[in-house]
Design a protein around this motif. Structure first.
Motif, PDB file in Angstrom:
ATOM      1  N   ASN A  29      27.475  34.913  32.379  1.00  0.00           N
ATOM      2  CA  ASN A  29      26.141  34.346  32.487  1.00  0.00           C
ATOM      3  C   ASN A  29      25.959  33.684  33.857  1.00  0.00           C
ATOM      4  N   SER A  30      24.724  33.407  34.191  1.00  0.00           N
ATOM      5  CA  SER A  30      24.408  32.739  35.471  1.00  0.00           C
ATOM      6  C   SER A  30      25.130  33.409  36.633  1.00  0.00           C
ATOM      7  N   LEU A  31      25.025  34.704  36.682  1.00  0.00           N
ATOM      8  CA  LEU A  31      25.748  35.458  37.706  1.00  0.00           C
ATOM      9  C   LEU A  31      25.235  35.145  39.103  1.00  0.00           C
ATOM     10  N   LYS A  32      26.171  35.177  40.044  1.00  0.00           N
ATOM     11  CA  LYS A  32      25.881  34.899  41.446  1.00  0.00           C
ATOM     12  C   LYS A  32      26.234  36.118  42.284  1.00  0.00           C
ATOM     13  N   PRO A  33      25.637  36.260  43.437  1.00  0.00           N
ATOM     14  CA  PRO A  33      25.999  37.401  44.302  1.00  0.00           C
ATOM     15  C   PRO A  33      27.496  37.462  44.603  1.00  0.00           C
ATOM     16  N   GLU A  34      28.141  36.315  44.686  1.00  0.00           N
ATOM     17  CA  GLU A  34      29.583  36.307  44.970  1.00  0.00           C
ATOM     18  C   GLU A  34      30.434  36.777  43.795  1.00  0.00           C
ATOM     19  N   ASP A  35      29.809  37.026  42.643  1.00  0.00           N
ATOM     20  CA  ASP A  35      30.525  37.614  41.516  1.00  0.00           C
ATOM     21  C   ASP A  35      30.605  39.132  41.630  1.00  0.00           C
ATOM     22  N   THR A  36      29.950  39.697  42.622  1.00  0.00           N
ATOM     23  CA  THR A  36      29.996  41.140  42.821  1.00  0.00           C
ATOM     24  C   THR A  36      31.426  41.584  43.092  1.00  0.00           C
ATOM     25  N   ALA A  37      31.895  42.545  42.293  1.00  0.00           N
ATOM     26  CA  ALA A  37      33.277  42.999  42.390  1.00  0.00           C
ATOM     27  C   ALA A  37      33.489  44.132  41.384  1.00  0.00           C
ATOM     28  N   VAL A  38      34.640  44.755  41.487  1.00  0.00           N
ATOM     29  CA  VAL A  38      35.106  45.638  40.416  1.00  0.00           C
ATOM     30  C   VAL A  38      35.934  44.780  39.468  1.00  0.00           C
ATOM     31  N   TYR A  39      35.591  44.823  38.210  1.00  0.00           N
ATOM     32  CA  TYR A  39      36.268  44.017  37.204  1.00  0.00           C
ATOM     33  C   TYR A  39      37.236  44.894  36.406  1.00  0.00           C
ATOM     34  N   TYR A  40      38.443  44.374  36.242  1.00  0.00           N
ATOM     35  CA  TYR A  40      39.501  45.091  35.550  1.00  0.00           C
ATOM     36  C   TYR A  40      39.991  44.282  34.353  1.00  0.00           C
ATOM     37  N   CYS A  41      40.250  44.969  33.251  1.00  0.00           N
ATOM     38  CA  CYS A  41      40.969  44.310  32.171  1.00  0.00           C
ATOM     39  C   CYS A  41      42.438  44.734  32.246  1.00  0.00           C
ATOM     40  N   ALA A  42      43.284  43.885  31.704  1.00  0.00           N
ATOM     41  CA  ALA A  42      44.718  44.121  31.780  1.00  0.00           C
ATOM     42  C   ALA A  42      45.395  43.584  30.533  1.00  0.00           C
ATOM     43  N   ALA A  43      46.518  44.191  30.180  1.00  0.00           N
ATOM     44  CA  ALA A  43      47.262  43.820  28.980  1.00  0.00           C
ATOM     45  C   ALA A  43      48.609  43.212  29.355  1.00  0.00           C
ATOM     46  N   ASP A  44      48.887  42.053  28.796  1.00  0.00           N
ATOM     47  CA  ASP A  44      50.178  41.365  28.980  1.00  0.00           C
ATOM     48  C   ASP A  44      51.046  41.690  27.777  1.00  0.00           C
ATOM     49  N   VAL A  45      51.629  42.858  27.789  1.00  0.00           N
ATOM     50  CA  VAL A  45      52.343  43.373  26.624  1.00  0.00           C
ATOM     51  C   VAL A  45      53.744  42.801  26.519  1.00  0.00           C
ATOM     52  N   ASN A  46      54.389  42.580  27.627  1.00  0.00           N
ATOM     53  CA  ASN A  46      55.800  42.191  27.625  1.00  0.00           C
ATOM     54  C   ASN A  46      56.012  40.706  27.873  1.00  0.00           C
ATOM     55  N   SER A  47      55.070  39.883  27.451  1.00  0.00           N
ATOM     56  CA  SER A  47      55.223  38.448  27.633  1.00  0.00           C
ATOM     57  C   SER A  47      56.466  37.954  26.911  1.00  0.00           C
ATOM     58  N   PRO A  48      57.253  37.075  27.550  1.00  0.00           N
ATOM     59  CA  PRO A  48      58.457  36.531  26.915  1.00  0.00           C
ATOM     60  C   PRO A  48      58.153  35.456  25.886  1.00  0.00           C
ATOM     61  N   SER A  49      56.889  35.044  25.783  1.00  0.00           N
ATOM     62  CA  SER A  49      56.524  34.013  24.823  1.00  0.00           C
ATOM     63  C   SER A  49      55.231  34.410  24.135  1.00  0.00           C
ATOM     64  N   ALA A  50      54.897  33.673  23.089  1.00  0.00           N
ATOM     65  CA  ALA A  50      53.704  34.012  22.323  1.00  0.00           C
ATOM     66  C   ALA A  50      52.440  33.864  23.166  1.00  0.00           C
ATOM     67  N   TRP A  51      52.429  32.890  24.048  1.00  0.00           N
ATOM     68  CA  TRP A  51      51.244  32.667  24.892  1.00  0.00           C
ATOM     69  C   TRP A  51      51.697  32.003  26.180  1.00  0.00           C
ATOM     70  N   ARG A  52      51.456  32.660  27.282  1.00  0.00           N
ATOM     71  CA  ARG A  52      51.812  32.058  28.554  1.00  0.00           C
ATOM     72  C   ARG A  52      50.598  31.839  29.442  1.00  0.00           C
ATOM     73  N   GLY A  53      49.474  32.411  29.101  1.00  0.00           N
ATOM     74  CA  GLY A  53      48.254  32.158  29.852  1.00  0.00           C
ATOM     75  C   GLY A  53      48.404  32.466  31.328  1.00  0.00           C
ATOM     76  N   THR A  54      49.074  33.548  31.635  1.00  0.00           N
ATOM     77  CA  THR A  54      49.380  33.831  33.027  1.00  0.00           C
ATOM     78  C   THR A  54      48.150  34.285  33.808  1.00  0.00           C
ATOM     79  N   THR A  55      48.103  33.830  35.066  1.00  0.00           N
ATOM     80  CA  THR A  55      47.029  34.221  35.976  1.00  0.00           C
ATOM     81  C   THR A  55      47.548  35.189  37.036  1.00  0.00           C
ATOM     82  N   THR A  56      48.803  35.573  36.908  1.00  0.00           N
ATOM     83  CA  THR A  56      49.455  36.420  37.905  1.00  0.00           C
ATOM     84  C   THR A  56      49.304  37.883  37.531  1.00  0.00           C
ATOM     85  N   SER A  57      48.730  38.668  38.414  1.00  0.00           N
ATOM     86  CA  SER A  57      48.472  40.069  38.077  1.00  0.00           C
ATOM     87  C   SER A  57      49.753  40.847  37.807  1.00  0.00           C
ATOM     88  N   ASN A  58      50.835  40.483  38.458  1.00  0.00           N
ATOM     89  CA  ASN A  58      52.093  41.207  38.247  1.00  0.00           C
ATOM     90  C   ASN A  58      52.662  41.023  36.834  1.00  0.00           C
TER      91      ASN A  58
END
Length: 128
Positions: free
Chosen positions: A84-113
């Motif tokens: 919501n309330s989109l701004k011109p600086e939000d222009t980008a290609v948006y990707y979803c990603a799956a954290d399948v091999n997390s070592p814990s139930a929830w790590r909330g990682t922000t690291t793309s790797n």
């Protein structure tokens, strides 16, 4: 293997809204966390949001807090990014990603790797 397909991108005026969807297949969707990232040409891919496998935990980048919401429907194997309330600086290609091999139930990682599988991306363009 996990296959991810994003949809919902497009052209919108500043102040408008879009909802991105990411449909997953291949492994039990409810067992892994999901994330959204975005990429602008010439810049590094940046973290936008992440959500735990059950949907009870979320974390968003500061620059989208109060404007974007991440959610998921495990019955539909889909994760969403409500923008919501989109701004011109939000222009980008948006990707979803799956954290399948997390070592814990929830790590909330922000690291793309830390994410193991990626979709092909969907373009979001916000005009001023």
């Amino acid at each position: 293997q996990v296959q991810l397909v994003e949809s919902g991108g497009g052209l919108v005026q500043a102040g408008g809204s879009l909802r991105l969807s990411c449909a997953a297949s291949g492994r039990t969707f409810s067992r892994y966390a999901m994330g959204w990232f975005r990429k602008v040409p010439g810049k590094e891919r940046e973290f936008v949001a992440t959500i735990s496998s059950g949907g009870s935990n979320t974390y968003l980048a500061d620059f989208v807090k109060g404007r974007f919401t991440i959610s998921r429907d495990n019955a539909k194997n889909t994760v969403y990014l409500q923008m919501n309330s989109l701004k011109p600086e939000d222009t980008a290609v948006y990707y979803c990603a799956a954290d399948v091999n997390s070592p814990s139930a929830w790590r909330g990682t922000t690291t793309s790797n830390d994410y193991d599988y990626w979709g092909q991306g969907t373009q979001v363009t916000v005009s001023s």
